[in-house]
Design a protein around this motif. Structure first.
Motif, PDB file in Angstrom:
ATOM      1  N   ARG A  21       1.573  -3.811   2.731  1.00 28.26           N
ATOM      2  CA  ARG A  21       0.264  -3.700   2.940  1.00 28.26           C
ATOM      3  C   ARG A  21       0.035  -2.293   3.131  1.00 28.26           C
ATOM      4  O   ARG A  21       0.541  -1.562   3.833  1.00 28.26           O
ATOM      5  N   ALA A  41      -3.569  -0.302   4.645  1.00 29.87           N
ATOM      6  CA  ALA A  41      -4.948  -0.011   5.089  1.00 29.87           C
ATOM      7  C   ALA A  41      -5.527   1.291   4.618  1.00 29.87           C
ATOM      8  O   ALA A  41      -4.724   2.053   4.696  1.00 29.87           O
ATOM      9  N   GLU A  49      -7.143  -6.364  11.694  1.00 26.78           N
ATOM     10  CA  GLU A  49      -6.250  -5.300  11.620  1.00 26.78           C
ATOM     11  C   GLU A  49      -5.380  -5.915  10.317  1.00 26.78           C
ATOM     12  O   GLU A  49      -4.299  -4.996   9.935  1.00 26.78           O
ATOM     13  N   THR A 104      -6.392  -6.688   7.563  1.00 22.18           N
ATOM     14  CA  THR A 104      -7.083  -6.023   6.371  1.00 22.18           C
ATOM     15  C   THR A 104      -6.217  -5.069   5.761  1.00 22.18           C
ATOM     16  O   THR A 104      -5.637  -4.004   6.299  1.00 22.18           O
ATOM     17  N   GLY A 105      -6.234  -4.995   4.352  1.00 23.50           N
ATOM     18  CA  GLY A 105      -5.810  -4.088   3.422  1.00 23.50           C
ATOM     19  C   GLY A 105      -5.439  -4.397   1.966  1.00 23.50           C
ATOM     20  O   GLY A 105      -5.724  -5.617   1.675  1.00 23.50           O
ATOM     21  N   GLN A 120      -6.807  -7.382  -2.878  1.00 19.90           N
ATOM     22  CA  GLN A 120      -7.438  -6.872  -1.569  1.00 19.90           C
ATOM     23  C   GLN A 120      -7.309  -8.246  -0.448  1.00 19.90           C
ATOM     24  O   GLN A 120      -7.894  -9.046  -0.744  1.00 19.90           O
ATOM     25  N   THR A 123      -9.574  -8.784   3.003  1.00 18.70           N
ATOM     26  CA  THR A 123     -10.329  -8.481   4.202  1.00 18.70           C
ATOM     27  C   THR A 123     -10.661  -9.311   5.225  1.00 18.70           C
ATOM     28  O   THR A 123     -11.019 -10.436   4.720  1.00 18.70           O
TER      29      THR A 123
END
Length: 126
Positions: free
Chosen positions: A37, A39, A88, A90-91, A121, A123
């Motif tokens: 991943r 971010a 955190e 997310t990415g 993605q 999120t």
């Protein structure tokens, strides 16, 4: 081998998502696989990997106990089940594969992966 990732989306913190990575072109059982991943503004991070026949897995400390990697070689698909998601997490999530051969071969975070799919993605909102 070509890889296609899917399953990303928007989820609230504490929720779950399952990512899928479809392998085509060659039989999946010859390839170890991994999820990475990235971010915004951060370096790419490998979060999990799985051996070509699924006998061993490895996880980064940041996801251990929350994420589970698995595979179904009959379906040429690798999964990443993500539970207890945090902002955190997310990415953009990428799947990757590396040739292992016909016999089961252990794989660990940091092992080279030669083939990459496009990202999906994820999120996580707080």
């Amino acid at each position: 081998v070509q890889l296609q990732a899917s399953g990303g989306g928007l989820v609230q913190a504490g929720g779950s998502l399952r990512l899928s990575c479809s392998l085509s072109g060659e039989s999946a059982e010859y390839y170890a696989a991994a999820w990475f991943r990235q971010a915004p503004g951060k370096e790419r991070e490998e979060v999990s990997c799985i051996s070509n026949k699924g006998g061993n897995t490895d996880y980064s400390d940041s996801v251990k106990g929350r994420f589970t990697i698995s595979r179904d070689n009959a379906q040429n698909t690798v999964y990443l089940q993500m539970n207890s998601l945090k902002p955190e997490d997310t990415g953009v999530y990428y799947c990757a594969a590396g040739y292992s051969g016909g016999r089961e071969r252990a794989v660990y975070l940091g092992d080279v992966m030669d083939y990459w799919g496009q990202g999906t993605q994820v999120t996580v909102s707080s």
